[in-house]
Design an enzyme around this catalytic site. Structure first.
Site, PDB file in Angstrom:
ATOM      1  N   ASP A   1      38.162  39.821  33.924  1.00 13.60           N
ATOM      2  CA  ASP A   1      39.001  40.963  34.336  1.00 13.60           C
ATOM      3  C   ASP A   1      40.272  40.624  35.124  1.00 13.60           C
ATOM      4  OD1 ASP A   1      36.432  41.758  33.730  1.00 13.60           O
ATOM      5  OD2 ASP A   1      36.111  42.862  35.585  1.00 13.60           O
TER       6      ASP A   1
ATOM      7  N   GLU B   1      32.306  50.305  34.601  1.00 13.26           N
ATOM      8  CA  GLU B   1      32.873  49.240  35.430  1.00 13.26           C
ATOM      9  C   GLU B   1      34.385  49.456  35.597  1.00 13.26           C
ATOM     10  OE1 GLU B   1      30.110  45.463  34.419  1.00 13.26           O
ATOM     11  OE2 GLU B   1      31.626  45.801  32.913  1.00 13.26           O
TER      12      GLU B   1
HETATM   13  C1  FRU Z   1      33.626  43.580  34.174  1.00 14.78           C
HETATM   14  C2  FRU Z   1      32.788  42.935  35.256  1.00 14.78           C
HETATM   15  C3  FRU Z   1      32.964  43.665  36.580  1.00 14.78           C
HETATM   16  C4  FRU Z   1      32.618  42.615  37.581  1.00 14.78           C
HETATM   17  C5  FRU Z   1      33.202  41.378  36.939  1.00 14.78           C
HETATM   18  C6  FRU Z   1      32.440  40.132  37.250  1.00 14.78           C
HETATM   19  O1  FRU Z   1      33.956  42.722  33.139  1.00 14.78           O
HETATM   20  O2  FRU Z   1      31.438  42.923  34.859  1.00 14.78           O
HETATM   21  O3  FRU Z   1      32.188  44.833  36.681  1.00 14.78           O
HETATM   22  O4  FRU Z   1      33.179  42.854  38.834  1.00 14.78           O
HETATM   23  O5  FRU Z   1      33.189  41.610  35.543  1.00 14.78           O
HETATM   24  O6  FRU Z   1      33.111  39.005  36.779  1.00 14.78           O
END
Ligand code: FRU
Length: 525
Positions: free
Chosen positions: A57, A232
């Site tokens: 992300d 998320e």
């Molecule tokens: C989304 C996620 C988020 C988390 C991050 C961990 O892709 O699962 O929810 O903070 O990646 O790397």
């Protein structure tokens, strides 16, 4: 000498000079950088990608003092997901980027999951004037809480707040992550901080006067929209409708499963926000998808964008196969930055995404056609091809009987191609990557992805960005978008305009060769 060759030569010279400077002068280590050569297989030429190892992300997107900051989820030790850090890159123009050293490392509270960044203009947290403050999730073996770090030197060095975490998970909420924080100004000119944070299948809202003490202020979700996966990385921002005085709020939510192209994807809600909580304009059953391709996840928009634009980018991947994609020393690429707007359609107010105009600086050689009637045997693009192309096309489909399908086959090579097509009777835009190259690394990858898209005034417009391992398609001025990774052979460079049926009217076609952007790595040693 072609522009591309010239760029490569300049890059080689810069690299050699930078390395010489590093070897010859210890003091230079603080400032010297190397220019990425971008010559590995599948290495994007103008999309930001992690130089080494794993990325997911985008995080902490904020503009400050002439720089757009892009932090992102990073595992510096492996090309699969692992203990998360925040890596860091900056850009003055959103096209050419400098990778900086890692900004946030795991600590005794946990590893560093996704989050956002703000500029604390009023020094509400007491970290100093105009401190850049990152609000992120600390993950301690599945226990998730929100924490704070700050920088008073333009994001170069970071200090974790000694009182972390600043927000413990509410009772019975296990998934509690990815805080998006922004300043909400009230009509009286006063204001407060707002945090949107995911909590399972719900987005929770908190407010604060100082970024350190947070009070619950509402929640949205549970039965709204698509719920068949964990929610998320929320984002929440206002946008004018049709460029006019009316404003609606967009709540974007990434969802871990059941997206239209399979696996993870991004839905959004249009509604209102009163400074405390979000209310949708639509009923619970309305599901709006931001992107119909397989590779668009966890988008985040920039805070403090200086021109008042709302710009975002996303991780160009899908959790279904993200850890298997066939890149060798690195895994993780981002979409191009896109400008967002809201328009009124027959179905309601909808989100539109367009690639930022700043990318036009990469345009090189250009081909142009106007007012052609294309039949199945025409070979209009026989002389055109490449691995980095921009295509802008307008087709008139008044006589729907004339053709069944038309569109482009891109990255054509020996037995491989990717089709970007419009099915005139079904009125669907589709991307077929079944023959796109290496699809064997995951059963779900080589599929066809489709979306409904009606012509507007009898016209179908396609705007396509092709890079070494991706294609992004913006249909009808960004109303329908597909983001897709591809892994074709390096010499699959052909391009074709295809027609199934009798003919189609091509009003206009412009194709540009795109030059690579420049990606520097600062302090690489
Ligand atoms: C989304 C996620 C988020 C988390 C991050 C961990 O892709 O699962 O929810 O903070 O990646 O790397």
């Amino acid at each position: 000498m072609s522009g591309q060759l010239w760029r490569k030569l300049t890059r080689f010279i810069t690299l050699t000079l930078s390395l010489a400077a590093l070897v010859g002068c210890a003091a230079a280590e603080q400032t010297a950088g190397v220019t990425m050569t971008l010559d590995e297989p599948f290495r994007p030429q103008y999309h930001v990608s992690v130089p080494q190892k794993w990325a997911n992300d985008p995080n902490g997107l904020v503009f400050y003092d002439g720089e757009y900051h892009l932090f992102y989820q990073h595992n510096p030790d492996d090309i699969v997901w692992g203990p998360m850090h925040w890596a860091h890159a900056v850009s003055a123009d959103l096209v050419n980027w400098t990778h900086l050293p890692i900004a946030l490392y795991p600590d005794e509270v946990g590893t560093i999951f996704s989050g956002s960044a703000v500029i604390d203009h009023n020094n509400t947290a007491g970290f100093g004037a105009e401190a850049m403050v990152a609000v992120f999730t600390h993950n301690d073996d599945g226990r998730q809480m929100q924490s704070v770090a700050y920088s008073t030197d333009r994001g170069r060095t970071w200090t974790k707040y000694a009182g972390n975490p600043v927000l413990e998970p509410p009772k019975n909420i296990r998934n509690f992550r990815d805080p998006k924080v922004f300043w909400y100004e009230t009509e009286s000119g006063a204001g407060h901080w707002v945090m949107a944070v995911s909590g399972g299948n719900i987005i929770l809202f908190f407010t604060s006067s100082d970024l350190l003490h947070w009070e619950t202020s509402g929640g949205f979700g549970l039965t709204f929209g698509a719920t068949c996966g964990v929610w998320e990385t929320p984002d929440l921002f206002p946008l004018p409708v049709d460029g006019g005085p009316e404003t609606r709020w967009v709540l974007a939510v990434a969802i871990g499963g059941c997206a239209p192209a399979g696996g993870s994807g991004v839905q959004y809600f249009v509604g209102s926000f009163d400074g405390r909580t979000f209310t949708s304009d639509n009923d619970k059953d309305t599901i709006l998808w931001a992107d119909f391709g397989a590779d668009f996840y966890a988008p985040q928009s920039w805070s403090e964008e200086p021109d008042g634009r709302r710009l975002w980018l996303a991780w160009m991947n899908n959790w279904t196969y993200a850890q298997d994609i066939p890149t060798a020393t690195w895994r993780g690429t981002f979409t191009v930055p896109r400008e967002l707007s809201l328009i009124t359609t027959a179905e309601g107010v909808r989100l539109v995404q367009q690639p930022i105009a700043d990318l036009e600086q990469l345009r090189g050689e250009r081909w142009q056609w106007r007012d052609e009637v294309i039949g199945p045997d025409s070979n209009l693009l026989a002389e055109v091809g490449g691995e980095t192309l921009e295509i802008a096309a307008e087709f008139a489909i008044d006589n729907l009987g004339d053709s069944d399908r038309f569109g482009f086959r891109v990255r054509r090579g020996d037995g491989e191609y990717t089709t970007i097509g419009y099915a005139t009777k079904a009125r669907t835009l589709y991307v077929d990557r079944a023959q796109s190259g290496n699809v064997a690394f995951n059963n779900a990858f080589g599929a066809v992805h489709t979306a409904q898209m009606s012509p507007i005034d009898g016209l179908i417009r396609l705007h396509i960005l092709i890079d070494r391992s991706s294609v992004e398609v913006f249909g009808n001025d960004g109303r329908i978008v597909f983001s897709e990774q591809l892994f074709p052979a390096g010499d699959s460079l052909g391009l074709e305009l295809f027609i199934d049926g009798q003919s189609v009217k091509l009003n206009a076609l412009d194709i540009w060769q795109l030059e690579p952007a420049t990606f520097q790595i600062e302090n690489p040693l």
